[in-house]
Design an enzyme around this catalytic site. Structure first.
Site, mmCIF file in Angstrom:
data_model
loop_
_atom_site.group_PDB
_atom_site.id
_atom_site.type_symbol
_atom_site.label_atom_id
_atom_site.label_comp_id
_atom_site.label_asym_id
_atom_site.label_seq_id
_atom_site.Cartn_x
_atom_site.Cartn_y
_atom_site.Cartn_z
ATOM 1 N N THR A 164 -50.797 -40.229 -44.222
ATOM 2 C CA THR A 164 -51.918 -41.134 -44.466
ATOM 3 C C THR A 164 -51.486 -42.557 -44.113
ATOM 4 O OG1 THR A 164 -51.342 -41.803 -46.732
ATOM 5 C CG2 THR A 164 -52.471 -39.678 -46.477
ATOM 6 N N GLU A 205 -55.280 -47.103 -34.980
ATOM 7 C CA GLU A 205 -55.314 -46.879 -36.428
ATOM 8 C C GLU A 205 -56.775 -46.643 -36.822
ATOM 9 O OE1 GLU A 205 -52.727 -46.909 -38.737
ATOM 10 O OE2 GLU A 205 -51.398 -46.967 -37.007
ATOM 11 N N LEU A 218 -41.236 -40.645 -30.548
ATOM 12 C CA LEU A 218 -40.068 -41.144 -29.814
ATOM 13 C C LEU A 218 -38.886 -41.348 -30.763
ATOM 14 C CD1 LEU A 218 -41.638 -43.830 -27.448
ATOM 15 C CD2 LEU A 218 -40.813 -41.550 -26.844
ATOM 16 N N GLU A 265 -39.499 -41.677 -38.980
ATOM 17 C CA GLU A 265 -39.373 -41.887 -37.530
ATOM 18 C C GLU A 265 -40.704 -42.253 -36.896
ATOM 19 O OE1 GLU A 265 -37.837 -42.804 -34.566
ATOM 20 O OE2 GLU A 265 -36.327 -41.312 -35.109
ATOM 21 N N GLY A 272 -58.242 -41.336 -30.177
ATOM 22 C CA GLY A 272 -57.287 -41.180 -31.271
ATOM 23 C C GLY A 272 -56.030 -42.003 -31.160
ATOM 24 N N LYS A 301 -46.766 -46.246 -42.716
ATOM 25 C CA LYS A 301 -45.847 -47.375 -42.498
ATOM 26 C C LYS A 301 -45.748 -48.319 -43.687
ATOM 27 C CE LYS A 301 -47.353 -47.798 -37.662
ATOM 28 N NZ LYS A 301 -48.579 -47.024 -37.919
ATOM 29 N N LYS A 359 -44.031 -52.761 -37.202
ATOM 30 C CA LYS A 359 -43.052 -51.914 -36.517
ATOM 31 C C LYS A 359 -41.775 -52.681 -36.184
ATOM 32 C CE LYS A 359 -46.595 -48.865 -34.569
ATOM 33 N NZ LYS A 359 -47.316 -48.408 -33.359
#
Length: 822
Positions: A563, A675, A621, A614, A672, A587, A690
């Site tokens: 989520t 966010e 990645l 990750e 898609g 995140k 990030k």
């Protein structure tokens, strides 16, 4: 019993083996087959559940109520029904009926007396309980008599002599052996039927051998008769590597030594009553544990010296309802006699000590006792050391309740270093705290005291570690079955067999929770039909879902957060502190206040629970993984330059001024890449998160406010809701076209770039010239350039697809596998 050169056998049949006429028939068939090899002594327990019912009747009578009469009436009808269903000859049926009715007349009389006195003594209780074995053995003897006329019913009260300790009589072995041999001399016959569990003292008063004493009866008779073998017939095919009610993959132990069997039976293996082994072990008589309902199964052979096997651990067992008593104080150090006084105080109250451990500093002694004895033990010990406690040299006894012992047992453990380490490691990785440890000098047993609530998990973890080395069960709790989550579930469904065959991972999805529903199955959900089942499942709050994960207490648990919910990130700490691994696509936690980020990382280390994220940067990645490898190997990251938004890269790669900028953004959202709220992408906030995560993983202490965000959006675009965002972008089309045309005129391409160097980080739109590593980045790809002490002239480049539900789901999947294999 006839003397002849044949195999002398003692067969004991437990309560389930004689619980009904049908079962009695199966048991008798087994005994008759054994007669082909030589003389047989059959020892029988009461009909299954009878002893508990008789105890209940006695205790109910002691309360002064008449409810005991109904209990006895039900028992009487059960025995009469069994006699009818045995299809005895008329004369034998009449005898059986008379025996049963006379017995229950006496039982009613006994309970009437108990009710009148409001007191149930151990002596009266022994007499009450004795009727269970007396009746079952006589029913079995009558059935045998119709098949083998020379059958003899031997009254155990005339064969086994004990002291007058009612409830758990201590056997006079010498007297018992003489009584058995005298009876053998006077009654030559090939088949005896003997009631188990009961005996008599020197005055002829009924005593019992303790619960499970029918096994003991059989062992005493086998030793006295010099039997060639003793067989214990029950409802399982031998001793198991663990309790099959707790461990589904438990399997029978084919052969085991007396010492190992003694240890397992002492630590809770219910198939065998602990004192049973001693008489036959002393005489070297083999003992078979067999299944009445699967007589052809091998069962377990208990013997003096079984063939040596490769198995290091033979079995895992447990004792519940344990209390630890800890006696400690500086006044104990160097003073002899404290241990003697402790155990003497407990012995005076006839309290059995299950486990003992003492610190090398002599500062404390810890003993384990059965929980019902704890209060009496505390009083006895505090009284014994009252003077030292008053003087402050010793602390008052501290009981710790709700504990259990889990024990590893195996002869070969003494020859294999590292067993204890493997045990402690397996438990530690699953958050099972060890309160005390005991290991005998023989190294046949390693006992650990843990919370009673952790027993099921602990035994499964240890069974997996020592008996199922090729397979590890992993239990997933997935939050967020949306776009990425549903793709993850599809991938798990496709790959379950592959994971099992290639990696030895049995991955089970135990729960799926959305914002509205929660679907749970402790045995694993059907991943082909979960959407329909989830829609019909009950609602559950996030707090309830957290408690569900903790309360289930399953081994190798992993919480998977798919989520973007800030509240979901708030439960990570609680889960990690319970040794539940966390795999986060979300995140929020890793990019929130540094204090929380650091706390989660520390909890992960402290409680041996993986915290993996990750997919927070670059979808699948290996960006964070590569960065971790660099720093763990001692390299230092000096500079990072990256395109970290698949959305923005897609948008600027597809925008050429021929159609509105807002339309390209809508396309990215429809496919898609964005966010749920595309403003997070286009405002630069998501990219800032990030680069913040990467900076922290590189070792930087940094907050979100430290990231410089150079937005390319007009301020009006960030006002209002999502639709207002699109409206304002359309209204400012000239602004976006101007950015594109300026870059194109200079022969450059627009890229939204994240930068980190020397403790500073920024994100913003850049016009990148040809030849730069970012210039040819196409589609939704991401790229990160690492300049480090080792990668100076040329950066280490990680590049590839950085957006999309399928790709992101595969990154979460990879983190799950990493967490499962740690």
């Amino acid at each position: 019993m006839a003397r002849r050169a044949a195999c002398m056998q003692v067969l004991k049949f437990g309560g389930t083996s004689v619980a009904s006429a049908e079962n009695i028939g199966k048991s008798c068939a087994i005994a008759l087959k054994a007669l082909e090899q030589g003389p047989v002594v059959v020892v029988v327990s009461a009909l299954g559940g009878t002893t508990d019912a008789l105890i209940n009747a006695g205790r109910t009578a002691a309360k002064g109520t008449g409810a005991y009469q109904g209990i006895l009436q039900q028992l009487e009808q059960r025995h009469l029904k069994a006699a009818q269903e045995l299809q005895l000859p008329p004369a034998s049926l009449g005898t059986a009926t008379a025996l049963i009715m006379d017995a229950f007349v006496e039982l009613h009389r006994l309970c009437d007396g108990v009710a009148a006195l409001r007191e149930l003594s151990n002596r009266t209780l022994d007499r009450l309980m004795s009727y269970g074995e007396l009746l079952s053995s006589q029913l079995v003897e009558l059935h045998f008599h119709s098949l083998w006329p020379d059958t003899i019913w031997a009254d155990a009260r005339q064969l086994i002599r004990t002291n007058s300790r009612f409830g758990n009589g201590e056997v006079d072995v010498v007297a018992t052996q003489k009584l058995v041999r005298d009876f053998q001399a006077q009654h030559p016959g090939d088949l005896w039927v003997v009631p188990g569990f009961i005996a008599a003292d020197a005055h002829g008063t009924v005593t019992t051998l303790g619960r499970g004493g029918s096994d003991y009866t059989a062992a005493l008779l086998a030793a006295a008769l010099g039997a060639d073998k003793l067989e214990i017939w029950t409802d399982v095919s031998g001793m198991m590597t663990a309790d099959p009610r707790l461990v589904r993959s438990a399997r029978p132990i084919a052969r085991i030594s007396y010492q190992e069997a003694m240890e397992l039976s002492h630590f809770g293996a219910k198939v065998l009553y602990p004192p049973t082994i001693q008489p036959v072990m002393q005489r070297g008589i083999p003992l078979w544990i067999k299944n009445t309902f699967a007589p052809d199964d091998h069962g377990t052979l208990v013997e003096v010296s079984p063939p040596r096997t490769a198995a290091v651990v033979q079995g895992i067992s447990s004792i519940g309802n344990l209390t630890l008593l800890n006696l400690e104080g500086s006044g104990m150090v160097g003073i002899p006699g404290f241990s003697k006084r402790l155990f003497a105080a407990l012995a005076r109250e006839r309290i059995n000590v299950v486990l003992i451990t003492q610190s090398s500093s002599e500062h404390s002694i810890c003993v384990g006792v059965n929980a019902p004895d704890a209060a009496l033990a505390q009083v006895a010990v505090d009284e014994e050391f009252a003077h030292e406690i008053a003087a402050g040299r010793i602390e008052p006894l501290r009981p710790e309740q709700d504990l259990a012992i889990v024990a590893l047992v195996g002869e070969n453990m003494k020859d294999h270093p590292g067993i204890s380490g493997k045990l402690f490691g397996a438990l530690g990785q699953n958050g099972v705290n060890i309160r005390a440890i005991a290991q005998g000098a023989s190294e046949k047993n390693i006992s650990t005291v843990i919370r009673a609530a952790d027993v099921r998990k602990a035994i499964n973890v240890l069974h997996e570690a020592f008996f199922e080395a090729t397979v590890k069960q992993v239990n997933l709790f997935i939050l967020g079955p949306g776009n990425v989550g549903s793709k993850l579930l599809e991938q798990l469904a496709r790959q379950q067999q592959h994971l099992l065959e290639k990696l030895g991972l049995q991955v089970r999805v135990v729960a799926i929770a959305s914002s509205q529903h929660c679907l749970v199955n402790d045995e694993g959900l059907d991943l082909t039909a979960w959407p329909e089942a989830l829609a019909a499942a009950p609602a559950q709050t996030l707090a309830e879902f957290t408690q569900l994960i903790i309360g289930r207490n399953l081994r190798n648990s992993i919480f998977v957060d798919v989520t973007a919910n800030p509240a979901a990130a708030g439960i990570y700490a609680d889960l990690l502190a319970k040794s539940v691994a966390v795999v986060a696509c979300n995140k929020v936690a890793a990019s929130s206040e540094y204090a929380l980020y650091a706390r989660l990382k520390n909890l992960s280390k402290e409680f041996n629970a993986s915290y993996l994220f990750e997919t927070n940067v670059g979808a699948a990645l290996p960006i964070i993984g590569t960065l971790n490898d660099l720093t763990r190997s001692g390299d230092v990251v000096r500079r990072m330059e990256a395109v970290l938004s698949g959305t923005l890269n897609f948008v600027f790669n597809n925008y050429d001024g021929t159609r509105p900028f807002a339309d390209v953004v809508r396309q990215a959202q429809a496919e898609g890449y964005t966010e749920p709220d595309p403003r997070l992408d286009l405002s630069g906030s998501d990219v800032a998160r990030k680069i913040l995560i990467l900076a922290r993983e590189a070792g930087e202490v940094m907050e979100m406010a430290d990231i410089e965000i150079e937005t390319f959006l007009p301020p009006a675009c960030l006002e209002g809701d999502v639709e207002a965002f699109y409206t304002q972008m359309a209204a400012h089309e000239a602004h976006f076209r101007g950015l594109y045309e300026a870059a194109t005129a200079a022969g450059k391409r627009l890229k939204f770039v994240a930068r980190y160097a020397e403790g500073c980080a920024a994100v913003g739109l850049q016009a990148v010239a040809p030849g730069h590593d970012l210039y040819d980045l196409r589609g939704k790809d991401n790229v990160v350039l690492f300049n480090t002490d080792r990668y100076v002239d040329q950066p280490l480049v990680v590049k590839g697809a950085g957006a999309g539900a399928e790709v992101t789901a595969s990154g979460v999947f990879a983190d799950i596998v990493r967490a499962a294999r740690l």
